[in-house]
Write a protein that holds these residues in place. Structure first.
Motif, short mmCIF file in Angstrom:
data_model
loop_
_atom_site.label_atom_id
_atom_site.label_comp_id
_atom_site.label_asym_id
_atom_site.label_seq_id
_atom_site.Cartn_x
_atom_site.Cartn_y
_atom_site.Cartn_z
N ALA A 1 0.84 -1.20 0.00
CA ALA A 1 0.00 0.00 0.00
C ALA A 1 0.88 1.25 0.00
O ALA A 1 0.59 2.22 -0.70
N PHE A 2 1.95 1.22 0.77
CA PHE A 2 2.89 2.35 0.79
C PHE A 2 3.51 2.54 -0.60
O PHE A 2 3.61 3.64 -1.11
N ARG A 3 3.94 1.42 -1.20
CA ARG A 3 4.58 1.48 -2.51
C ARG A 3 3.61 2.01 -3.58
O ARG A 3 3.98 2.85 -4.39
N ARG A 4 2.37 1.52 -3.56
CA ARG A 4 1.36 1.99 -4.53
C ARG A 4 1.13 3.48 -4.42
O ARG A 4 0.82 4.14 -5.40
N ALA A 5 1.28 4.01 -3.22
CA ALA A 5 1.09 5.45 -3.02
C ALA A 5 2.35 6.23 -3.38
O ALA A 5 2.38 7.45 -3.25
N GLY A 6 3.39 5.51 -3.81
CA GLY A 6 4.61 6.18 -4.23
C GLY A 6 5.64 6.37 -3.12
O GLY A 6 6.58 7.14 -3.29
N LEU B 1 9.74 2.27 1.39
CA LEU B 1 10.37 2.23 2.70
C LEU B 1 11.87 2.05 2.51
O LEU B 1 12.30 1.15 1.79
N THR B 2 12.63 2.91 3.15
CA THR B 2 14.08 2.84 2.98
C THR B 2 14.79 2.36 4.24
O THR B 2 15.87 1.84 4.17
N GLY B 3 14.19 2.54 5.40
CA GLY B 3 14.82 2.14 6.65
C GLY B 3 14.53 0.70 7.01
O GLY B 3 13.94 -0.06 6.24
#
Length: 186
Positions: free
Chosen positions: A98-103, A106-108
């Motif tokens: 869901a985070f990825r779809r929103a652009g 996550l980097t940490g």
């Protein structure tokens, strides 16, 4: 920045591991004092008032004891629904997606269900994405707030203000989109 974005960003800051920088940041106090949501503003300021009476080491110890050493008050929100069962891993993957779809990649090393990270996501994500993720986890966030309130914990102020902001955000965006079911967002 929209009111809900600012409110979620401020809640994210206050719910992260305590740092001297934000405790001494007059801009943080100013931003909180400018919130239109009366309950959130009052609760965040109550927490800051408390935090400013403590040494940073005391706040760090309280944070660790409360959120890192207790399953009852963990900041990892999917834990309340799944515990350490394998379904939690699937929920974390769906949340990360869901985070990825929103652009937002996550980097940490932090898991996507870490409440400050979820609130940071809600502060920058498109309205519908933020709404879907928060709605799917609202019950768990409320449960965490309730457990903190039971023991008269100072972090309850932040959670209560955050919940007031979420309620206002949901009301403002009602009818904007049909939210996904909780199992789709988790």
């Amino acid at each position: 920045m929209e009111e809900h974005q600012k409110l979620f960003k401020l809640a994210s800051i206050l719910l992260q591991y305590p740092e001297r920088e934000w405790l001494e940041d007059d801009q943080l106090f100013y931003e909180i004092s400018q919130l239109a949501n009366h309950t959130a503003r009052k609760r965040f300021l109550q927490f800051l008032d408390y935090a400013k009476t403590k040494e940073i080491d005391e706040l760090c110890e309280l944070y660790v004891r409360t959120f890192d050493l207790s399953d009852r008050t963990t900041m990892y929100i999917t834990y309340y629904l799944f515990g350490d069962q394998k379904e939690r891993g699937q929920a974390l993957l769906k949340l990360k997606e869901a985070f990825r779809r929103a652009g937002l990649e996550l980097t940490g090393d932090e898991l996507p269900d870490y409440l400050p990270l979820m609130l940071e996501f809600a502060a920058v994500a498109p309205v519908n994405d933020a709404k879907n993720v928060l709605l799917a986890h609202q019950k768990a966030i409320k449960g965490l707030a309730d457990r903190l309130q039971e023991v008269d914990h100072p972090y309850f102020f932040v959670l209560d203000g955050c919940l007031a902001g979420m309620a206002a955000f949901f009301e403002e965006t009602r009818g904007v989109d049909i939210p996904m079911r909780a199992e789709e967002a988790t």
